[in-house]
Design an enzyme around this catalytic site. Structure first.
Site, PDB file in Angstrom:
ATOM      1  CG  PHE A  79      -2.274  -0.066   1.097  1.00  0.00           C
ATOM      2  CD1 PHE A  79      -2.910  -1.116   0.209  1.00  0.00           C
ATOM      3  CD2 PHE A  79      -3.046   0.832   1.694  1.00  0.00           C
ATOM      4  CE1 PHE A  79      -4.195  -1.291  -0.189  1.00  0.00           C
ATOM      5  CE2 PHE A  79      -4.668   0.590   1.106  1.00  0.00           C
ATOM      6  CZ  PHE A  79      -4.933  -0.214   0.414  1.00  0.00           C
ATOM      7  CD  GLN A 137      -5.841  10.166   2.681  1.00  0.00           C
ATOM      8  OE1 GLN A 137      -6.489   9.482   2.956  1.00  0.00           O
ATOM      9  NE2 GLN A 137      -4.433  10.365   3.028  1.00  0.00           N
ATOM     10  CG  HIS A 141      -8.164   7.555  -2.596  1.00  0.00           C
ATOM     11  ND1 HIS A 141      -7.745   7.110  -3.685  1.00  0.00           N
ATOM     12  CD2 HIS A 141      -7.846   6.674  -1.546  1.00  0.00           C
ATOM     13  CE1 HIS A 141      -7.361   5.955  -3.629  1.00  0.00           C
ATOM     14  NE2 HIS A 141      -7.587   5.635  -2.304  1.00  0.00           N
ATOM     15  CG  LEU A 199     -11.784   4.548  -3.112  1.00  0.00           C
ATOM     16  CD1 LEU A 199     -11.059   5.892  -2.799  1.00  0.00           C
ATOM     17  CD2 LEU A 199     -11.872   3.680  -1.731  1.00  0.00           C
ATOM     18  CD  GLU A 231      -2.758   4.012  -1.278  1.00  0.00           C
ATOM     19  OE1 GLU A 231      -3.466   4.884  -1.052  1.00  0.00           O
ATOM     20  OE2 GLU A 231      -2.075   3.472  -0.397  1.00  0.00           O
ATOM     21  NE  ARG A 235      -4.710   6.603   0.411  1.00  0.00           N
ATOM     22  CZ  ARG A 235      -5.660   5.866   1.227  1.00  0.00           C
ATOM     23  NH1 ARG A 235      -6.631   6.550   1.970  1.00  0.00           N
ATOM     24  NH2 ARG A 235      -6.090   4.650   0.936  1.00  0.00           N
ATOM     25  CG  HIS A 280     -10.363   8.985   0.702  1.00  0.00           C
ATOM     26  ND1 HIS A 280     -11.783   7.996   0.209  1.00  0.00           N
ATOM     27  CD2 HIS A 280      -9.482   7.952   1.163  1.00  0.00           C
ATOM     28  CE1 HIS A 280     -11.273   6.713   0.654  1.00  0.00           C
ATOM     29  NE2 HIS A 280     -10.223   6.793   1.611  1.00  0.00           N
ATOM     30  NE  ARG A 294      -7.337   7.572   6.426  1.00  0.00           N
ATOM     31  CZ  ARG A 294      -7.461   6.274   5.423  1.00  0.00           C
ATOM     32  NH1 ARG A 294      -6.880   5.211   5.523  1.00  0.00           N
ATOM     33  NH2 ARG A 294      -8.607   6.621   4.468  1.00  0.00           N
TER      34      ARG A 294
END
Ligand SMILES: Cc1cc2nc3c(=O)[nH]c(=O)nc-3n(C[C@H](O)[C@H](O)[C@H](O)COP(=O)(O)OP(=O)(O)OC[C@H]3O[C@@H](n4cnc5c(N)ncnc54)[C@H](O)[C@@H]3O)c2cc1C
Length: 566
Positions: free
Chosen positions: A123, A236, A238, A248, A251, A282, A347, A382
């Site tokens: 990730f 955030q 994304h 979404l 990821e 991100r 996000h 994050r």
């Protein structure tokens, strides 16, 4: 309004997502009479939509044999651009493996590797494959598991009860007031302690991956009850949401090896993050995509391609069935054969209600956990897979802490606030002015245009003026329909009130931080300034009126502050 209109429980949890359910299960196991209040049926909470996975240093992947909680903590802190509190990150990462195993033992069916162990995928921002997953439906699996656990313990659920206000008396939280959406009746709740687990605020933005119910309720309720909000400027975006609908695209897709490609067929991330490429954090990937689009290297309309084709049909169908389905249903294309058009979208909220390590706020008896809280483990950005973990690790801790709170309930205080709320709601029904739709779309556009991926002082000041103006117009907002049963217009109007409160807090915090760090990128202050801004932003609203700004130091100790190259 009588005694029977007031419910009593030791611990009341507001929110039936992962954070709320984990807290409720723990409080119940500690012996507290526990209830969950949720504005939607718990399985419709946004947690159910989580796709890619949950992080834990299990070391199950051959590439991660020597993974440790310290490495997980380092990645998290570096990803946070050193704004996360390192004592909280230590708890998060140390307790991650047992947290994932507990959920597995309770029934979550995680995907497996060849050895039959829980599979782990790479990730963004993670040094090794550390993200445990259930295909790309991890949240769905975890939430169903916890809902079963909560029900098997006989925890009382008040579903489709909308919390309109908290009751604070003698500076102690005594409970809350709710609107039962089915009957339209107002009910009070009296408790020893109350836990807010109300999730994020994505709906204040245009182009969000969030559910329609993510409307900042808990953050606004806490703020109005005297608690402070922390680091609210960190929003955030994304990198990969489906072009147009902003659903979404996990990821997990890039984790499995998908490429980001511009209109010239170039894998452009190599220019922005030569080592991590598509798996940089991100904030970096989202900014890189926007820069490509602004440089004329995107596709018409403003998107780039996420190319999965080289992964092959078998892998896509096994590991990413959910996003394949989303692409087929909402973009009419099969990613086995065609790249997916993607653009960044709002996000997640790194900021939230300022809490200590056990979820305690500045108001006695009031706790917060999950996305509505800021503990803070995510700092300025994050890492994917750390939010599901945050909800479970700290959900358990807050449940235990709240269970032992002994403030005694004050039914009379609940009654007082209840009669005020009944009058306030009636007042809203009598208003004559604008409908909520115009105000809502103006707010969303203002937030996206002025407080988005790139920010600057003049534009943000203009945005704040617009928000102030919307706040004034809100006072005369009209509720369509005076019926009581499932009056959705009333709910939307109440939610918009919460959102406008919180949009302003995001705006004020963003204007205050004159540097660039993580998700907060200012074109007028493009550099990070540890000398001036290695600190948390705190916002408090005194009696719902006067707003004050303060700062607090970041808790360091595990790793020294360094650069943030990838
Ligand atoms: C599409 C998507 C995919 C994601 N994927 C991942 C992932 O793979 N890994 C990861 O780590 N993170 C992921 N995240 C982030 C993560 O899912 C969330 O941060 C997390 O699930 C939030 O959980 P929560 O319990 O705090 O809140 P939620 O699940 O949002 O629950 C909030 C609850 O509060 C209740 N509530 C709110 N207001 C009121 C009110 N006024 N009255 C009564 N009840 C109220 C709601 O009914 C709901 O039950 C994803 C997020 C999104 C949007």
């Amino acid at each position: 309004m009588g005694e029977k209109d007031i419910y009593r429980h030791d611990v009341i949890v507001i929110g039936g997502g992962l954070a709320g359910l984990r807290a409720a299960v723990e409080a119940c196991d500690c012996g507290a009479d526990t209830a969950v209040v949720s504005k939607v049926y718990p399985l419709r909470s946004h947690s159910v939509a989580a796709q890619g996975g949950i992080n834990a240093a299990l070391g199950n992947s051959p590439a991660a044999k020597d993974d440790t909680w310290e490495k997980h903590a380092f990645d998290t802190i570096k990803g946070s651009v050193y704004l996360a509190d390192q004592d909280a990150v230590e708890v998060l990462c140390r307790e991650a493996p047992e947290t994932v195993l507990e959920l597995e033992h309770w029934g979550t069916v995680f995907s497996r590797n060849k050895e039959g162990r829980i599979a782990q995928r790479p990730f963004g921002g993670a040094g090794v494959p550390r993200t445990c997953y259930a295909a790309d439906r991890t949240g769905h699996n975890l939430l169903n598991t916890l809902f079963e656990q909560a029900n098997s313990r006989g925890i009382k659920f008040y579903n489709e009860y909308f919390v309109t206000s908290l009751v604070v008396d003698e500076e102690i939280c005594r409970g809350c007031i709710t609107l039962d959406l089915q009957s339209g009746k107002v009910y009070g709740f009296a408790s020893n302690s109350l836990i807010l687990a109300t999730g994020g605020y994505g709906m204040i933005y245009d182009h969000s991956t969030n559910s329609l119910i993510n409307t900042a309720d808990g953050m606004a309720l806490a703020c109005n009850a005297g608690a402070q909000l922390k680091d609210m400027e960190f929003v955030q975006f994304h990198p990969t949401t489906l072009y147009g609908s902003n659903i979404l695209i996990s990821e997990g897709a890039r984790g499995e090896g998908a490429y980001l490609v511009n209109s010239e067929g170039d894998r452009f991330m190599a220019r922005f993050a030569p080592q991590a490429n598509e798996l940089a954090p991100r904030d970096i990937v989202a900014r890189s995509i926007m820069k490509e689009i602004e440089a004329g290297l995107g596709f018409d309309g403003g998107y780039v391609h996420l190319d999965l084709r080289h992964l092959g049909a078998e892998k896509i169908k096994e590991r990413l069935p959910g996003i394949r389905q989303i692409a087929m249903d909402f973009a009419d294309l099969d990613p086995v054969e065609v790249p997916i058009p993607v653009q960044p979208g709002q996000h997640y909220s790194m900021g939230g209600i300022d809490v200590g390590i056990d979820g305690e706020t500045g108001v006695k008896g009031l706790y917060a956990v999950g996305e509505c809280a800021c503990i803070s483990v995510h700092g300025a950005n994050r890492l994917g897979g750390n939010s599901l973990l945050d909800t479970l690790v700290f959900g358990k801790k807050v449940g235990k802490k709240a269970c032992n709170e002994r403030n005694g309930e004050h039914v009379s205080a609940v009654k007082d606030v209840m009669s005020r709320e009944i009058n306030r709601l009636q007042g809203l029904l009598n208003n004559k002015g604008e409908g909520f739709a115009t105000l809502m779309s103006e707010m969303k556009k203002t937030m996206f245009d002025r407080f988005g991926i790139f920010r600057d002082e003049d534009s943000m000041n203009e945005g704040l003026r617009s928000l102030n103006d919307l706040g004034k117009r809100y006072k005369q907002i009209v509720v369509k329909g005076s019926g009581k049963v499932f009056n959705q217009s009333l709910v939307r109007v109440l939610e918009l009130g919460y959102m406008l409160d919180i949009a302003e807090v995001v705006a004020v915090s963003a204007i205050e931080r004159k540097e660039s760090r993580g998700s907060h990128f200012r074109t007028d202050f493009p550099d990070r300034s540890d000398d001036q801004y290695l600190k948390h932003t705190l916002i408090k609203t005194d009696k719902g009126q006067k707003r004050s700004i303060d700062f607090s130091p970041v808790k360091l100790g595990l790793f020294p502050v360094k650069g943030d190259g990838y």
